[in-house]
Design a protein around this motif. Structure first.
Motif, short mmCIF file in Angstrom:
data_model
loop_
_atom_site.label_atom_id
_atom_site.label_comp_id
_atom_site.label_asym_id
_atom_site.label_seq_id
_atom_site.Cartn_x
_atom_site.Cartn_y
_atom_site.Cartn_z
N GLN A 243 0.83 -1.20 0.00
CA GLN A 243 0.00 0.00 0.00
C GLN A 243 0.86 1.26 0.00
O GLN A 243 0.55 2.25 -0.67
N ILE A 244 1.96 1.23 0.78
CA ILE A 244 2.89 2.36 0.79
C ILE A 244 3.46 2.59 -0.60
O ILE A 244 3.59 3.72 -1.06
N LYS A 245 3.79 1.51 -1.27
CA LYS A 245 4.33 1.60 -2.62
C LYS A 245 3.32 2.25 -3.57
O LYS A 245 3.68 3.07 -4.42
N MET B 126 1.21 10.65 -3.87
CA MET B 126 1.80 11.59 -2.92
C MET B 126 2.69 12.60 -3.64
O MET B 126 2.67 13.80 -3.34
N TYR B 127 3.46 12.11 -4.61
CA TYR B 127 4.34 13.01 -5.37
C TYR B 127 3.53 14.02 -6.17
O TYR B 127 3.84 15.22 -6.18
N MET B 128 2.48 13.56 -6.83
CA MET B 128 1.66 14.46 -7.66
C MET B 128 0.94 15.50 -6.80
O MET B 128 0.85 16.67 -7.18
N VAL B 129 0.42 15.06 -5.65
CA VAL B 129 -0.23 16.01 -4.74
C VAL B 129 0.77 17.04 -4.25
O VAL B 129 0.49 18.25 -4.23
N GLY B 130 1.95 16.57 -3.83
CA GLY B 130 2.98 17.48 -3.34
C GLY B 130 3.43 18.48 -4.39
O GLY B 130 3.58 19.67 -4.11
N LEU B 131 3.61 18.00 -5.63
CA LEU B 131 4.02 18.89 -6.73
C LEU B 131 2.93 19.91 -7.03
O LEU B 131 3.22 21.10 -7.26
N SER B 132 1.68 19.48 -7.01
CA SER B 132 0.56 20.39 -7.25
C SER B 132 0.48 21.46 -6.17
O SER B 132 0.22 22.64 -6.46
N LEU B 133 0.72 21.07 -4.92
CA LEU B 133 0.70 22.02 -3.82
C LEU B 133 1.84 23.03 -3.93
O LEU B 133 1.67 24.21 -3.62
N MET C 9 7.32 16.89 0.56
CA MET C 9 8.23 16.37 -0.47
C MET C 9 9.46 15.69 0.12
O MET C 9 10.12 14.93 -0.57
N LYS C 10 9.75 15.95 1.39
CA LYS C 10 10.89 15.28 2.01
C LYS C 10 10.67 13.77 2.09
O LYS C 10 11.63 13.00 2.11
N VAL C 11 9.41 13.36 2.13
CA VAL C 11 9.08 11.94 2.11
C VAL C 11 8.65 11.50 0.72
O VAL C 11 9.00 10.41 0.26
N ALA C 12 7.93 12.37 0.02
CA ALA C 12 7.39 12.01 -1.30
C ALA C 12 8.48 11.77 -2.33
O ALA C 12 8.36 10.88 -3.18
N ILE C 13 9.56 12.56 -2.28
CA ILE C 13 10.63 12.43 -3.28
C ILE C 13 11.32 11.07 -3.21
O ILE C 13 11.41 10.35 -4.22
N PRO C 14 11.85 10.65 -2.04
CA PRO C 14 12.47 9.32 -2.02
C PRO C 14 11.49 8.20 -2.33
O PRO C 14 11.85 7.21 -2.98
N LEU C 15 10.22 8.34 -1.89
CA LEU C 15 9.22 7.32 -2.21
C LEU C 15 9.01 7.22 -3.72
O LEU C 15 8.99 6.12 -4.30
N MET C 16 8.84 8.36 -4.36
CA MET C 16 8.58 8.39 -5.79
C MET C 16 9.76 7.86 -6.59
O MET C 16 9.59 7.06 -7.51
N MET C 17 10.96 8.28 -6.23
CA MET C 17 12.14 7.84 -6.98
C MET C 17 12.43 6.36 -6.75
O MET C 17 12.85 5.64 -7.67
#
Length: 366
Positions: A69-71, A77-84, A115-123
């Motif tokens: 689920q985290i995956k 999460m990345y898209m929401v963070g980038l939009s914000l 984004m501190k969490v979203a970036i490593p998750l996304m990459m």
């Protein structure tokens, strides 16, 4: 008695006890130092207790989320963070010349923290998706994913957060197997582009770098933070001046003493011995995180765990280096010690992902 054991087991089964003890020890130290740094302000200490409690609840909730689920949350999460972040650039509130906050009506948020969490998750998700056919163009694509939010955060401007997010993304690139030749080439290109970067930097950012070289050139202005924190650290000596006995702190010479410069407060009051014990606590937490990283079963879990661990180390290194005068002042809090709710939640959110990696059944690559 049996029912109580079952309830307790259900509550802690996805919590890594060793890591939790290290986190709680550091937050306890933070509360002790905060009490002294604020001159015994119970209200502020109580507020920090609330911040820690909220962060612990979020950590427990996320630690209970299965890895699969985290995956799946990585891309949303990345898209929401980038939009914000785009929303901040267009509609964000301006405070002290910086546009970093977004008013959602019911509350204000700082999307860069997400984004501190979203970036490593996304990459990590991106590299896991391309693991079988990983090529140079995939590294280029991951770099684009990283640089988009970094650019938006630099425009706010928020140099400290941009550095930390860039570091978290770089760690994923490195752990994913980016060639050393490319890394050296990128570092060389970055150094070569310094004149261009210097020309587009804000005046206060240039001043911070010049102050690093010679704080005494502006002792009551840009150099004040560095000079006062250096005095506080040096005056602590080997054993320190004692709790609530630091003159730089109690006489209000030390700026931002409950947030970015709280390490100077700790150093003045507890000295070299206290600093050694604090570093030992940090090393225990980092060591446990490295063990979790080494035990990770897939590309995704290994990359995300490694990035979170190394980013945590970067927080510590940058803050202590900044306070000690060996790095520019960039506004980075000391993790789990500095006052603040957003950074506490972000940090424990990262640790909760590590706990989920350690305690849930291992992911199997499909």
């Amino acid at each position: 008695m049996i029912e109580i054991k079952k309830i307790w087991y259900y509550f802690v089964r996805y919590i890594d006890g060793f890591l939790l003890i290290g986190i709680l020890a550091l937050t306890f130290v933070g509360l002790i130092v905060l009490y002294s740094a604020t001159g015994g302000n119970i209200s502020k200490v109580s507020h920090q207790v609330i911040n820690i409690s909220i962060a612990l609840i979020i950590m427990w909730l996320v630690a209970n989320i299965p890895l699969q689920q985290i995956k799946r949350l990585a891309l949303p999460m990345y898209m929401v963070g980038l939009s914000l972040l785009i929303g901040v650039a267009l509609f964000g509130e301006i405070n002290n010349g910086a546009r970093r906050w977004l008013d959602l009506g019911v509350t204000r948020i700082q999307p860069s923290e997400l984004m501190k969490v979203a970036i490593p998750l996304m990459m990590a998700w991106y590299f896991d998706k391309h693991e079988i056919t990983l090529r140079l163009r995939d590294y280029a694509g991951a770099t684009v994913l990283l640089m988009l939010p970094v650019f938006l955060i630099l425009k706010q401007p928020d140099l400290g957060t941009a550095i930390l997010i860039a570091a978290s993304g770089f760690y994923v690139l490195f752990l994913a197997g980016l060639s050393w030749r490319i890394i050296v080439g990128l570092i060389t290109a970055a150094l070569g582009s310094f004149p261009i970067v210097w020309s587009v930097m804000h005046d206060y950012q240039r001043q911070r770098i010049m102050t690093l070289l010679d704080p005494s050139q502006d002792p009551l202005g840009a150099g004040y933070h560095t000079i006062q924190s250096s005095i506080a650290i040096g005056s602590g000596g080997v054993i320190g001046k004692g709790w609530q006995n630091g003159t730089q702190t109690q006489l209000d010479f030390l700026p931002e003493q409950s947030t970015d410069f709280i390490f100077a407060v700790f150093s003045e009051e507890f000295g070299l011995i206290g600093n050694t014990l604090l570093l030992l606590l940090y090393l225990i937490v980092i060591g446990r995180c490295l063990i979790i990283t080494a035990n990770a079963s897939t590309q995704f879990t290994r990359l995300i765990a490694g990035s979170i661990t190394l980013t945590f180390f970067t927080y510590i290194f940058v803050n202590m280096g900044m306070v000690s005068g060996i790095l520019p002042v960039v506004g980075v809090p000391l993790p789990l010690i500095s006052y603040g709710g957003t950074s506490m939640v972000t940090m424990l959110l990262g640790f909760s992902i590590l706990m989920s990696i350690q305690t849930h059944p291992k992911l199997i690559k499909t």
